[in-house]
Scaffold this motif. Structure first.
Motif, short mmCIF file in Angstrom:
data_model
loop_
_atom_site.label_atom_id
_atom_site.label_comp_id
_atom_site.label_asym_id
_atom_site.label_seq_id
_atom_site.Cartn_x
_atom_site.Cartn_y
_atom_site.Cartn_z
N GLU A 419 75.75 15.05 23.69
CA GLU A 419 76.10 15.52 25.03
C GLU A 419 75.49 14.64 26.11
N MET A 420 74.36 14.02 25.82
CA MET A 420 73.68 13.19 26.82
C MET A 420 74.56 12.05 27.32
N GLN A 421 75.51 11.58 26.49
CA GLN A 421 76.37 10.48 26.93
C GLN A 421 77.31 10.91 28.06
N TYR A 422 77.48 12.21 28.23
CA TYR A 422 78.34 12.73 29.31
C TYR A 422 77.52 13.29 30.48
N ALA A 423 76.21 13.22 30.37
CA ALA A 423 75.34 13.82 31.39
C ALA A 423 75.16 12.90 32.59
N GLN A 424 75.28 13.49 33.77
CA GLN A 424 75.11 12.76 35.02
C GLN A 424 73.88 13.31 35.76
N PRO A 425 73.22 12.45 36.53
CA PRO A 425 72.06 12.93 37.31
C PRO A 425 72.50 13.60 38.59
N ARG A 426 71.66 14.45 39.12
CA ARG A 426 71.86 15.03 40.45
C ARG A 426 71.10 14.14 41.43
N GLY A 427 71.79 13.63 42.44
CA GLY A 427 71.16 12.68 43.34
C GLY A 427 71.02 11.34 42.61
N PRO A 428 69.85 10.67 42.76
CA PRO A 428 68.74 11.08 43.63
C PRO A 428 69.08 10.86 45.11
N HIS A 429 68.67 11.80 45.92
CA HIS A 429 68.89 11.73 47.36
C HIS A 429 67.71 12.42 48.02
N ALA A 430 67.21 11.83 49.10
CA ALA A 430 66.03 12.38 49.76
C ALA A 430 66.25 13.81 50.24
N GLN A 431 67.51 14.19 50.46
CA GLN A 431 67.81 15.55 50.90
C GLN A 431 68.62 16.32 49.86
N TRP A 432 68.40 15.98 48.61
CA TRP A 432 69.12 16.68 47.56
C TRP A 432 68.90 18.19 47.60
N PRO A 433 67.70 18.69 47.85
CA PRO A 433 67.54 20.15 47.87
C PRO A 433 68.50 20.86 48.82
N GLU A 434 68.76 20.26 49.99
CA GLU A 434 69.69 20.87 50.94
C GLU A 434 71.13 20.79 50.43
N ILE A 435 71.48 19.67 49.79
CA ILE A 435 72.81 19.54 49.20
C ILE A 435 72.98 20.56 48.08
N SER A 436 71.96 20.69 47.25
CA SER A 436 71.99 21.64 46.15
C SER A 436 72.13 23.07 46.67
N ASP A 437 71.42 23.40 47.73
CA ASP A 437 71.52 24.75 48.31
C ASP A 437 72.95 25.07 48.72
N ALA A 438 73.62 24.08 49.30
CA ALA A 438 75.01 24.29 49.74
C ALA A 438 75.92 24.57 48.54
N LEU A 439 75.70 23.86 47.43
CA LEU A 439 76.53 24.06 46.24
C LEU A 439 76.26 25.41 45.59
N SER A 440 74.98 25.77 45.43
CA SER A 440 74.68 27.05 44.77
C SER A 440 75.10 28.24 45.63
N LEU A 441 75.07 28.07 46.96
CA LEU A 441 75.55 29.13 47.85
C LEU A 441 77.05 29.33 47.68
N ALA A 442 77.78 28.24 47.51
CA ALA A 442 79.23 28.34 47.31
C ALA A 442 79.54 29.11 46.03
N VAL A 443 78.77 28.86 44.98
CA VAL A 443 78.96 29.60 43.73
C VAL A 443 78.65 31.08 43.93
N ASN A 444 77.55 31.37 44.59
CA ASN A 444 77.14 32.75 44.83
C ASN A 444 78.21 33.51 45.63
N GLU A 445 78.69 32.90 46.68
CA GLU A 445 79.68 33.57 47.52
C GLU A 445 81.00 33.77 46.79
N SER A 446 81.35 32.84 45.91
CA SER A 446 82.58 32.98 45.14
C SER A 446 82.48 34.12 44.14
N ILE A 447 81.31 34.26 43.51
CA ILE A 447 81.11 35.33 42.52
C ILE A 447 81.07 36.70 43.18
#
Length: 470
Positions: A419-447
């Motif tokens: 599976e590791m051959q298909y794995a992608q990293p998140r970021g790296p980005h200095a503001q990844w936590p804020e980007i991540s928050d936006a994505l997880s909020l979208a999932v929460n609101e959809s559910i």
């Protein structure tokens, strides 16, 4: 014997104690399931244990004032001055205490970390290391508060996509020159090592890597006349057919935090979308998949409250037929549910297979105790030491010279290597936590139905675009 006792953490996970004796500081956790103490260093005295138990009985009275104040005592260990941080990395001449923060909730992980720390402490007298557990949901908040109040540990074991963000805040020391001549420094895989960098400067070292795959209960699938799904359509079909009585067909962590983002991004990426571009047909399709599973009753809405550890517990308890999770759960599952008939396969795909690269890094806090922290780090990241513990974490070593010898006789773990051959990293980005928050909020609101997937995607995209434009 016991001259000091303080509760330095109180949360739903339990109490965290520091005991100081005439000899040295001791750190203990009381965990909510069972009355079990994790040994941080060496503890011989039954008398001191009696004092600790008495402190626990009084904890109810102290909880009100200790909650939310765990940072106030973080400098208790590692606070002794020990020379300039610009000195060459070596064992300090004077005794120093090094404090580590981590967020692993898995008992096996905590025990293994304790063992590594104990081995180091027993190997020399110059540095004494202790560790403190902070729940994942609170970890980044505690780091941010600690940075503002100048109350930080000496080392953190941090989620790899968050490393660049905290390096940008200035809390980590640039250790590029200090570790450049360490034996095996050239053995790290490029991806994990790059997650420790910002602007080509090194602010820590990788701990280990992992990814996500699909676990399934072989008996439940067989009883439903199903095989392990390979596509999204097959996933929805198998999840529906294995949902009966108190059993739901599928589950994954959907917390509104990085843990939730970690579990959602493979589905997003499988469509061909990226972490930075969700407001399109592909991004909406990924959010709709999660919503449809909940709406069909194939996945409990409670997943918005479940950690990955909670999902695993539901799986080994026979309450779900399939789950998304990682290799770090395998040792615990084998130990706690030896009779459960389960297997692992690649995450079902839409347009392409995808998984998310996970793992932790050691981050070295910038301060007066850098050299003492590096002394432990050099021990803990050496080839032989990594080889002694990395399998117990269920991780793939970030060092090539260790990873090449892992899991040769373990078919389950070999599937994660695939599976590791298909794995992608998140970021790296200095503001990844804020980007991540936006994505997880979208999932929460959809559910939860707060927003339709299309509206949730548009809202997330607006936030992400604003971050990228800065």
């Amino acid at each position: 014997m016991c001259s000091f006792l303080r509760i330095i953490e109180f949360s739903e996970k339990g109490y965290h104690f520091i005991i100081k004796t005439a000899r040295k500081e001791r750190s203990f956790c009381e965990k909510s399931k069972g009355f079990e103490f994790l040994r941080r260093n060496t503890y011989e005295s039954k008398k001191a244990l009696g004092v600790l138990l008495a402190g626990l009985l009084a904890a109810g009275a102290l909880a009100g004032c200790s909650s939310g104040t765990s940072n106030s005592s973080a400098p208790e260990s590692g606070s002794d001055s020990q020379g300039s941080s610009t000195a060459e990395s070596q064992a300090p001449a004077e005794a120093s205490e090094v404090d580590i923060w981590y967020y692993w909730e898995t008992e096996k992980h905590q025990e293994t970390l304790d063992r590594v720390i104990g081995e180091y402490n027993d190997s020399q007298d110059a540095v004494s290391v202790s560790a403190k557990y902070i729940p994942f949901a609170d970890f980044k908040k505690q780091l941010s508060i600690g940075a503002s109040a100048a109350e930080l540990p000496d080392l953190v074991i941090i989620d790899s996509p968050d490393h660049a963000s905290y390096a940008a805040m200035g809390i980590f020391a640039d250790i590029s020159d200090k570790v450049s001549d360490w034996d095996g420094i050239d053995q790290y895989y490029e991806g994990p090592l790059n997650s420790c960098k910002l602007d080509d400067k090194l602010y820590g070292l990788p701990f280990g890597s992992n990814c996500l795959a699909l676990f399934y209960n072989e008996d439940m699938l067989a009883d439903a006349g199903c095989e392990a799904p390979t596509t999204w359509d097959e996933l929805k079909d198998v999840a529906q057919k294995t949902t009966q009585g108190n059993v739901t067909g599928f589950a994954m962590c959907c917390l509104q935090n990085e843990e939730g983002t970690f579990n959602f991004t493979p589905w997003l990426w499988s469509t061909g979308a990226t972490s930075y571009d969700i407001n399109n047909d592909n991004g909406i399709k990924a959010l709709t998949l999660v919503k449809d599973l909940v709406d069909a009753g194939s996945m409990s809405k409670e997943v918005i409250n479940w950690t990955q550890g909670d999902v695993m517990n539901q799986f080994i308890s026979g309450n779900i037929a399939m789950m998304v999770n990682g290799p770090w759960q395998v040792p615990t599952m084998r130990e706690q549910a030896p009779d459960l008939n389960w297997d692992v396969t690649l995450l079902p795909k839409d347009a392409e297979y995808a998984s998310c690269l996970g793992g932790e890094n050691f981050g070295v806090i910038d301060g007066d105790n850098v050299d003492a922290a590096l002394d432990f780090l050099q021990f803990a990241t050496s080839k032989d030491e990594v080889a002694s513990y990395i399998d117990d974490f269920g991780y793939i070593a970030a060092r090539k010279d260790v990873a090449e010898g892992q899991f040769t006789d373990d078919e389950t773990m070999q599937k994660f290597t695939e599976e590791m051959q298909y794995a992608q990293p998140r970021g790296p980005h200095a503001q990844w936590p804020e980007i991540s928050d936006a994505l997880s909020l979208a999932v929460n609101e959809s559910i939860t139905g707060t927003s339709a997937p299309a509206d949730a995607a548009a809202k997330a995209q607006s936030t992400i675009d604003g971050i990228l434009a800065e």
